[in-house]
Design an enzyme around this catalytic site. Structure first.
Site, PDB file in Angstrom:
ATOM      1  N   ARG A 160       0.830  -1.231   0.000  1.00  0.00           N
ATOM      2  CA  ARG A 160       0.000   0.000   0.000  1.00  0.00           C
ATOM      3  C   ARG A 160       0.856   1.269   0.000  1.00  0.00           C
ATOM      4  O   ARG A 160       0.397   2.339   0.410  1.00  0.00           O
ATOM      5  CB  ARG A 160      -0.975   0.014   1.175  1.00  0.00           C
ATOM      6  CG  ARG A 160      -1.982  -1.104   1.124  1.00  0.00           C
ATOM      7  CD  ARG A 160      -3.232  -0.756   1.906  1.00  0.00           C
ATOM      8  NE  ARG A 160      -4.170  -1.852   1.863  1.00  0.00           N
ATOM      9  CZ  ARG A 160      -4.320  -2.753   2.815  1.00  0.00           C
ATOM     10  NH1 ARG A 160      -3.591  -2.665   3.912  1.00  0.00           N
ATOM     11  NH2 ARG A 160      -5.196  -3.715   2.688  1.00  0.00           N
ATOM     12  N   LYS A 216       3.193  11.714 -10.638  1.00  0.00           N
ATOM     13  CA  LYS A 216       2.283  10.971 -11.528  1.00  0.00           C
ATOM     14  C   LYS A 216       2.966   9.664 -11.913  1.00  0.00           C
ATOM     15  O   LYS A 216       4.091   9.677 -12.444  1.00  0.00           O
ATOM     16  CB  LYS A 216       1.985  11.780 -12.789  1.00  0.00           C
ATOM     17  CG  LYS A 216       0.912  12.825 -12.598  1.00  0.00           C
ATOM     18  CD  LYS A 216       0.488  13.422 -13.930  1.00  0.00           C
ATOM     19  CE  LYS A 216      -0.581  14.478 -13.737  1.00  0.00           C
ATOM     20  NZ  LYS A 216      -0.931  15.166 -14.995  1.00  0.00           N
ATOM     21  N   GLU A 263       9.692  20.198 -23.538  1.00  0.00           N
ATOM     22  CA  GLU A 263       9.041  20.405 -22.229  1.00  0.00           C
ATOM     23  C   GLU A 263       9.655  21.607 -21.510  1.00  0.00           C
ATOM     24  O   GLU A 263       8.990  22.269 -20.724  1.00  0.00           O
ATOM     25  CB  GLU A 263       9.145  19.142 -21.357  1.00  0.00           C
ATOM     26  CG  GLU A 263       8.496  17.893 -21.956  1.00  0.00           C
ATOM     27  CD  GLU A 263       6.977  17.770 -21.693  1.00  0.00           C
ATOM     28  OE1 GLU A 263       6.408  18.663 -21.044  1.00  0.00           O
ATOM     29  OE2 GLU A 263       6.390  16.776 -22.157  1.00  0.00           O
ATOM     30  N   LYS A 316       7.657  23.706 -12.108  1.00  0.00           N
ATOM     31  CA  LYS A 316       6.828  22.514 -11.874  1.00  0.00           C
ATOM     32  C   LYS A 316       6.561  22.333 -10.384  1.00  0.00           C
ATOM     33  O   LYS A 316       5.440  21.996  -9.981  1.00  0.00           O
ATOM     34  CB  LYS A 316       7.494  21.263 -12.464  1.00  0.00           C
ATOM     35  CG  LYS A 316       6.641  20.032 -12.207  1.00  0.00           C
ATOM     36  CD  LYS A 316       6.634  19.002 -13.283  1.00  0.00           C
ATOM     37  CE  LYS A 316       5.506  18.005 -13.032  1.00  0.00           C
ATOM     38  NZ  LYS A 316       5.541  16.866 -13.921  1.00  0.00           N
ATOM     39  N   GLU A 362      -4.215  17.758  -9.608  1.00  0.00           N
ATOM     40  CA  GLU A 362      -4.815  18.318 -10.828  1.00  0.00           C
ATOM     41  C   GLU A 362      -6.322  18.502 -10.684  1.00  0.00           C
ATOM     42  O   GLU A 362      -7.098  18.077 -11.544  1.00  0.00           O
ATOM     43  CB  GLU A 362      -4.489  17.387 -12.019  1.00  0.00           C
ATOM     44  CG  GLU A 362      -4.465  18.119 -13.344  1.00  0.00           C
ATOM     45  CD  GLU A 362      -3.844  17.303 -14.466  1.00  0.00           C
ATOM     46  OE1 GLU A 362      -2.718  16.781 -14.303  1.00  0.00           O
ATOM     47  OE2 GLU A 362      -4.490  17.187 -15.500  1.00  0.00           O
ATOM     48  N   HIS A 421      -0.371  19.088 -24.971  1.00  0.00           N
ATOM     49  CA  HIS A 421      -0.502  17.636 -24.836  1.00  0.00           C
ATOM     50  C   HIS A 421      -1.764  17.079 -25.497  1.00  0.00           C
ATOM     51  O   HIS A 421      -1.770  15.931 -25.921  1.00  0.00           O
ATOM     52  CB  HIS A 421      -0.461  17.230 -23.354  1.00  0.00           C
ATOM     53  CG  HIS A 421       0.937  17.237 -22.790  1.00  0.00           C
ATOM     54  ND1 HIS A 421       1.707  18.370 -22.727  1.00  0.00           N
ATOM     55  CD2 HIS A 421       1.707  16.241 -22.271  1.00  0.00           C
ATOM     56  CE1 HIS A 421       2.885  18.080 -22.195  1.00  0.00           C
ATOM     57  NE2 HIS A 421       2.905  16.792 -21.909  1.00  0.00           N
ATOM     58  N   HIS A 442       7.268  11.518 -27.816  1.00  0.00           N
ATOM     59  CA  HIS A 442       6.319  12.289 -27.006  1.00  0.00           C
ATOM     60  C   HIS A 442       6.654  13.790 -27.011  1.00  0.00           C
ATOM     61  O   HIS A 442       5.788  14.633 -27.246  1.00  0.00           O
ATOM     62  CB  HIS A 442       6.294  11.739 -25.571  1.00  0.00           C
ATOM     63  CG  HIS A 442       5.441  12.557 -24.660  1.00  0.00           C
ATOM     64  ND1 HIS A 442       4.064  12.587 -24.749  1.00  0.00           N
ATOM     65  CD2 HIS A 442       5.759  13.420 -23.644  1.00  0.00           C
ATOM     66  CE1 HIS A 442       3.584  13.409 -23.835  1.00  0.00           C
ATOM     67  NE2 HIS A 442       4.586  13.922 -23.148  1.00  0.00           N
TER      68      HIS A 442
HETATM   69  N1  GLY Z   1       3.471  15.936 -16.933  1.00  0.00           N
HETATM   70  C1  GLY Z   1       2.394  16.706 -16.455  1.00  0.00           C
HETATM   71  C2  GLY Z   1       2.248  16.651 -14.966  1.00  0.00           C
HETATM   72  O1  GLY Z   1       3.131  16.148 -14.286  1.00  0.00           O
HETATM   73  O2  GLY Z   1       1.256  17.071 -14.453  1.00  0.00           O
END
Ligand code: GLY
Length: 378
Positions: free
Chosen positions: A125, A147, A189, A231, A241, A253, A271
């Site tokens: 978990r 992610k 990116e 970021k 998100e 994207h 990509h």
């Molecule tokens: N690659 C987009 C994000 O990490 O939200």
């Protein structure tokens, strides 16, 4: 050395950027290695290329501090983000006796990071993991933010979890041997951060992007750190998100995903190349809606072309029309109640989420773009 904090309540972590870091891993990862002090094997995941390139030196630096790595090596490519590989990896982690307070090390690009992160999200978990990204794309994007995912029959990244790493360790020197095409794909990116929220950084990239692509240490470190700072800010504000802030990172994207789907998610279009084209399309579509001047859209296209990235979809020689491309977007995981939120631009450095975009208008716009001759040159 630059250390950037991803400030998440209770789960914050540092991203360390330091040339030569990989050769000093046992010191740089000291905290994450602590649970292995008594001699247990440390799980490392890599693909066969990265393992061949860096495995021996990682083994040597760990050995010199009394540690021992055990490797799980996957085939290079998206195929590793699959149920069968995930099953083998989680079984292997359980056989190694990994506990929740241990850290698994992901050494590689986005595929290795996504697979390892997801395996760690579900093993017991949730156990710890450390990202050591070895491509520019993974360094400035996928290794930061938590992610994690695998691919399934229904599409890419549809099965996954948000699971933050405990640390991200970036050695820009590992990019010295990255193939130029992959370097450019990662650079797309980097340009994205300028386009979506930092006009000054975009202007710096217009002037100095060639130095970044040539891996000049100072320019490269500045580009990586500025991208990660952006970021980290966005992820800290909207980790899952949900508020629309993290969605800004998806600039280019949605169009890009349609192009990747049309080209079969193959080497025909990497990509990052799809994201580059997607950003040109997002800029031009914003101009078509009257939201930003056409010259600004062409400025974005020019910066992308100048980096040796594709900037015209007519150059892909696709055998489809705008409607077929728009249809790929209907499977996007960001679809909400029959509509797809689109990342568009008001200016270079100002992205926003539009929720009133009609698929028919996108299809008509893409028809025009498919006919457009290659006018943008480096
Ligand atoms: N690659 C987009 C994000 O990490 O939200």
């Amino acid at each position: 050395m630059d250390v950037i904090r991803v400030a998440l309540a209770g789960r914050g972590y540092d991203v360390t950027i330091e040339p030569g870091l990989l050769g000093d891993l046992s010191r740089k990862a000291e905290t994450s290695l602590a649970s292995y002090r008594e001699g247990r094997k440390i799980p490392f995941v890599a693909d066969s290329n990265t393992h061949q390139q860096f495995g021996e030196s990682v083994d040597a630096t760990l050995r010199s501090s009394g540690y021992r790595a055990e490797w799980f090596v996957v085939e290079p490519g998206e195929g590793a983000k699959s149920w069968p590989v995930l099953e083998r990896l989680t079984d292997w982690l359980l056989d190694l006796g990994v506990t929740r307070s241990d850290h698994v090390f992901a050494l590689g690009g986005g595929v290795v990071g996504d697979l390892t992160g997801f395996a760690c999200a579900v093993t017991k978990r949730g156990c710890g993991f450390v990202q050591i990204p070895t491509t520019l794309l993974a360094q400035v994007d996928s290794s930061v933010g938590g992610k994690t995912a695998i691919n399934t029959r229904a599409g890419k990244n549809l099965i996954g979890a948000f699971h933050q790493p405990s640390a991200v360790l970036i050695d820009p020197q590992v990019l010295d041997t990255l193939p130029d095409r992959e370097m450019r794909a990662g650079y797309a990116e980097v340009l994205k951060y300028g386009l979506l929220g930092d006009a000054e950084f975009f202007a710096w990239l217009e002037a100095s992007g060639d130095k970044v692509l040539a891996r000049e240490p100072e320019a490269l470190a500045h580009a990586i750190a500025t991208s990660i700072r952006a970021k980290a800010r966005i992820v800290a504000e909207d980790e899952r998100e949900t508020s629309g802030v993290r969605a800004l990172l998806n600039l280019g994207h949605t169009f890009g995903h349609a192009l990747e789907a049309e080209t079969g998610f193959s080497d025909r279009l990497l990509h990052g190349e799809a994201v580059a084209l997607g950003m040109v399309l997002a800029a031009r579509y914003s101009a078509r809606r009257g939201e930003m001047p056409a010259e600004e859209a062409e400025r974005a296209a020019h910066a992308i072309a100048a980096a040796g990235l594709p900037s015209e979809i007519s150059g892909l020689s696709l055998d489809c029309d705008g409607r077929q491309l728009a249809d790929h977007m209907r499977h996007d995981k960001k679809m909400e109640g029959g509509t797809l939120p689109f990342l568009l631009l008001k200016a270079i450095g100002t992205a926003y989420l539009a929720r009133d975009v009609e698929f028919a208008d996108i299809a008509a716009f893409l028809d025009q773009e498919l006919q457009r001759s290659e006018t943008v040159s480096a």
